[in-house]
Design a protein around this motif. Structure first.
Motif, PDB file in Angstrom:
ATOM      1  N   SER A   1       0.819  -1.206   0.000  1.00 59.40           N
ATOM      2  CA  SER A   1       0.000   0.000   0.000  1.00 59.40           C
ATOM      3  C   SER A   1       0.857   1.263   0.000  1.00 59.40           C
ATOM      4  O   SER A   1       0.572   2.227  -0.713  1.00 59.40           O
ATOM      5  CB  SER A   1      -0.925   0.011   1.216  1.00 59.40           C
ATOM      6  OG  SER A   1      -0.167  -0.050   2.422  1.00 59.40           O
ATOM      7  N   ILE A   2       1.945   1.280   0.799  1.00 59.09           N
ATOM      8  CA  ILE A   2       2.820   2.445   0.858  1.00 59.09           C
ATOM      9  C   ILE A   2       3.568   2.619  -0.457  1.00 59.09           C
ATOM     10  O   ILE A   2       3.653   3.720  -1.007  1.00 59.09           O
ATOM     11  CB  ILE A   2       3.810   2.322   2.029  1.00 59.09           C
ATOM     12  CG1 ILE A   2       3.056   2.266   3.357  1.00 59.09           C
ATOM     13  CG2 ILE A   2       4.799   3.484   2.028  1.00 59.09           C
ATOM     14  CD1 ILE A   2       3.951   2.077   4.559  1.00 59.09           C
ATOM     15  N   GLY A   3       4.116   1.518  -0.961  1.00 54.43           N
ATOM     16  CA  GLY A   3       4.854   1.587  -2.224  1.00 54.43           C
ATOM     17  C   GLY A   3       3.979   2.050  -3.366  1.00 54.43           C
ATOM     18  O   GLY A   3       4.391   2.864  -4.200  1.00 54.43           O
ATOM     19  N   ASP A   4       2.739   1.557  -3.411  1.00 52.42           N
ATOM     20  CA  ASP A   4       1.814   1.961  -4.476  1.00 52.42           C
ATOM     21  C   ASP A   4       1.486   3.446  -4.390  1.00 52.42           C
ATOM     22  O   ASP A   4       1.400   4.141  -5.406  1.00 52.42           O
ATOM     23  CB  ASP A   4       0.526   1.141  -4.396  1.00 52.42           C
ATOM     24  CG  ASP A   4       0.749  -0.320  -4.774  1.00 52.42           C
ATOM     25  OD1 ASP A   4       1.793  -0.599  -5.398  1.00 52.42           O
ATOM     26  OD2 ASP A   4      -0.106  -1.153  -4.437  1.00 52.42           O
ATOM     27  N   GLN A   5       1.301   3.935  -3.163  1.00 52.07           N
ATOM     28  CA  GLN A   5       0.972   5.350  -2.988  1.00 52.07           C
ATOM     29  C   GLN A   5       2.133   6.248  -3.415  1.00 52.07           C
ATOM     30  O   GLN A   5       1.926   7.284  -4.048  1.00 52.07           O
ATOM     31  CB  GLN A   5       0.620   5.619  -1.521  1.00 52.07           C
ATOM     32  CG  GLN A   5      -0.719   5.032  -1.093  1.00 52.07           C
ATOM     33  CD  GLN A   5      -1.016   5.329   0.373  1.00 52.07           C
ATOM     34  OE1 GLN A   5      -0.688   6.401   0.868  1.00 52.07           O
ATOM     35  NE2 GLN A   5      -1.633   4.387   1.051  1.00 52.07           N
ATOM     36  N   ILE A   6       3.373   5.830  -3.077  1.00 52.55           N
ATOM     37  CA  ILE A   6       4.550   6.616  -3.467  1.00 52.55           C
ATOM     38  C   ILE A   6       4.689   6.643  -4.984  1.00 52.55           C
ATOM     39  O   ILE A   6       4.918   7.697  -5.587  1.00 52.55           O
ATOM     40  CB  ILE A   6       5.825   6.038  -2.826  1.00 52.55           C
ATOM     41  CG1 ILE A   6       5.797   6.258  -1.311  1.00 52.55           C
ATOM     42  CG2 ILE A   6       7.078   6.688  -3.426  1.00 52.55           C
ATOM     43  CD1 ILE A   6       6.955   5.629  -0.578  1.00 52.55           C
ATOM     44  N   ASN A   7       4.529   5.486  -5.614  1.00 50.65           N
ATOM     45  CA  ASN A   7       4.649   5.419  -7.072  1.00 50.65           C
ATOM     46  C   ASN A   7       3.568   6.246  -7.764  1.00 50.65           C
ATOM     47  O   ASN A   7       3.824   6.922  -8.768  1.00 50.65           O
ATOM     48  CB  ASN A   7       4.567   3.965  -7.537  1.00 50.65           C
ATOM     49  CG  ASN A   7       5.794   3.162  -7.138  1.00 50.65           C
ATOM     50  OD1 ASN A   7       6.880   3.720  -6.956  1.00 50.65           O
ATOM     51  ND2 ASN A   7       5.630   1.853  -6.991  1.00 50.65           N
ATOM     52  N   LYS A   8       2.343   6.192  -7.231  1.00 55.33           N
ATOM     53  CA  LYS A   8       1.237   6.953  -7.810  1.00 55.33           C
ATOM     54  C   LYS A   8       1.493   8.445  -7.680  1.00 55.33           C
ATOM     55  O   LYS A   8       1.255   9.224  -8.611  1.00 55.33           O
ATOM     56  CB  LYS A   8      -0.076   6.572  -7.128  1.00 55.33           C
ATOM     57  CG  LYS A   8      -1.292   7.237  -7.748  1.00 55.33           C
ATOM     58  CD  LYS A   8      -2.571   6.759  -7.077  1.00 55.33           C
ATOM     59  CE  LYS A   8      -3.805   7.409  -7.709  1.00 55.33           C
ATOM     60  NZ  LYS A   8      -5.061   6.943  -7.067  1.00 55.33           N
ATOM     61  N   TYR A   9       1.971   8.862  -6.503  1.00 58.47           N
ATOM     62  CA  TYR A   9       2.267  10.281  -6.289  1.00 58.47           C
ATOM     63  C   TYR A   9       3.378  10.757  -7.225  1.00 58.47           C
ATOM     64  O   TYR A   9       3.279  11.824  -7.851  1.00 58.47           O
ATOM     65  CB  TYR A   9       2.689  10.516  -4.836  1.00 58.47           C
ATOM     66  CG  TYR A   9       3.088  11.944  -4.564  1.00 58.47           C
ATOM     67  CD1 TYR A   9       2.136  12.916  -4.288  1.00 58.47           C
ATOM     68  CD2 TYR A   9       4.438  12.317  -4.585  1.00 58.47           C
ATOM     69  CE1 TYR A   9       2.499  14.235  -4.045  1.00 58.47           C
ATOM     70  CE2 TYR A   9       4.809  13.634  -4.353  1.00 58.47           C
ATOM     71  CZ  TYR A   9       3.839  14.585  -4.075  1.00 58.47           C
ATOM     72  OH  TYR A   9       4.209  15.877  -3.847  1.00 58.47           O
ATOM     73  N   ASN A  10       4.449   9.960  -7.338  1.00 57.45           N
ATOM     74  CA  ASN A  10       5.570  10.345  -8.192  1.00 57.45           C
ATOM     75  C   ASN A  10       5.175  10.372  -9.664  1.00 57.45           C
ATOM     76  O   ASN A  10       5.714  11.160 -10.445  1.00 57.45           O
ATOM     77  CB  ASN A  10       6.748   9.391  -7.979  1.00 57.45           C
ATOM     78  CG  ASN A  10       7.474   9.658  -6.677  1.00 57.45           C
ATOM     79  OD1 ASN A  10       7.324  10.720  -6.086  1.00 57.45           O
ATOM     80  ND2 ASN A  10       8.252   8.694  -6.212  1.00 57.45           N
ATOM     81  N   GLU A  11       4.250   9.505 -10.056  1.00 55.00           N
ATOM     82  CA  GLU A  11       3.775   9.505 -11.442  1.00 55.00           C
ATOM     83  C   GLU A  11       3.098  10.836 -11.773  1.00 55.00           C
ATOM     84  O   GLU A  11       3.321  11.430 -12.822  1.00 55.00           O
ATOM     85  CB  GLU A  11       2.804   8.350 -11.659  1.00 55.00           C
ATOM     86  CG  GLU A  11       2.316   8.223 -13.099  1.00 55.00           C
ATOM     87  CD  GLU A  11       1.406   7.030 -13.293  1.00 55.00           C
ATOM     88  OE1 GLU A  11       0.785   6.944 -14.364  1.00 55.00           O
ATOM     89  OE2 GLU A  11       1.310   6.189 -12.376  1.00 55.00           O
TER      90      GLU A  11
END
Length: 308
Positions: free
Chosen positions: A144-154
């Motif tokens: 969940s944390i990794g997905d949120q970071i990747n989504k934000y950076n995208e």
């Protein structure tokens, strides 16, 4: 070994940094300990290469000796090729890959030729970085944390490109890409990175001298376009012609949009690194150019050794 049998520069008659690379690798293997570039230089002089005293006394503008500057670059590129490790800042140690390389490629000539191919391939693939901002491979983030970071950076990458394209200063983007390549380490320790003079660039928007002598130069062209404006093959041909007039072979073409299929093929044929908008935004985040860290989170785990 006779130093005159190596590749020498025209100005000082001293071996180039790539000529020192096999010797530096041998020296690191022989020393079998953490070495600074000064230690590598001493080992090379003692065990492999006898240089006239006059060459040892040649200096560059910052006061450093030419030989030490060359060996510094040799160690730096060996590290980029993953043949040596840096356990501490400015400290080098041969690793398993470096030892395997020495065993597989015996003899200076073969080592040197093979290392040259590796350096060329390294430069071609500078934009193919697979590392992710703030997410190290050795760390397993909760999904969940990794997905949120990747989504934000995208989303951040998209906004970055939008801001760059809308900038009114026509020379802002040229300076941005020069700063980026310098931040990535291609300027070296004593090199230079400059944006060319506005309209007098002759198709060259930036120049990076990787050493103060100018023996290794990278030419840059930067095109700030919206997504619909695709860079075609004529632009690649024009850039290739511009760097050829300077008797050079290294070029980086960076755009905020993308390249046509034909343009990509030509870039590959001409050994030009073509970086599109997506790759550019990834590099800007990775090397933190135009962005800054807002929050820094740590993921902790139990230290089992502490409780044993």
């Amino acid at each position: 070994m006779d130093y005159q049998s190596l590749k020498l520069d025209n100005k000082y008659g001293i071996p180039t940094y790539d000529a020192f690379m096999p010797l530096a690798l041998e020296a690191l293997y022989k020393e079998a300990c953490n070495c600074r570039s000064e230690d590598v230089q001493e080992s090379i002089a003692k065990n492999y290469l006898k240089l006239p005293i006059a060459l040892h006394e040649k200096h560059i503008k910052n006061g450093d000796t030419v030989i030490h500057d060359r060996i510094y670059f040799a160690c730096m590129y060996l590290h980029r090729l993953h043949l040596v490790s840096k356990p501490y800042p400015a400290t080098y140690c041969i690793n398993k890959s470096g030892i395997a390389f020495l065993k597989e490629h015996s003899g200076y000539k073969l080592q040197h030729d093979y290392l040259q191919k590796m350096i060329k391939n390294l430069f071609k693939s500078l934009y193919k970085s697979k590392r992710k901002l703030n997410v190290k491979k050795s760390v397993s983030f909760p999904n969940s944390i990794g997905d949120q970071i990747n989504k934000y950076n995208e989303g951040l990458r998209s906004r970055l490109l939008e801001i760059i394209v809308k900038k009114e200063d026509p020379f802002f983007f040229e300076q941005l890409v020069v700063d980026l390549l310098a931040k990535m380490g291609y300027k070296g320790r004593h090199g230079s990175a400059i944006r060319t003079q506005d309209t007098q660039d002759g198709g060259i928007d930036g120049i990076i001298n990787q050493d103060p002598l100018g023996t290794s130069t990278v030419y840059i062209q930067a095109k700030r376009y919206n997504k619909k404006h695709i860079v075609g093959s004529p632009a690649i041909q024009g850039f290739f012609g511009a760097i050829r007039t300077r008797n050079a072979s290294r070029g980086v073409f960076i755009t905020t949009s993308d390249f046509s299929k034909r343009a990509k093929e030509l870039a590959k044929r001409f050994s030009i690194v073509a970086i599109n908008g997506e790759q550019l935004s990834n590099l800007l985040l990775e090397y933190q150019v135009g962005v800054q860290v807002e929050h820094d989170y740590q993921i902790l785990k139990i230290d089992k050794d502490f409780f044993d």
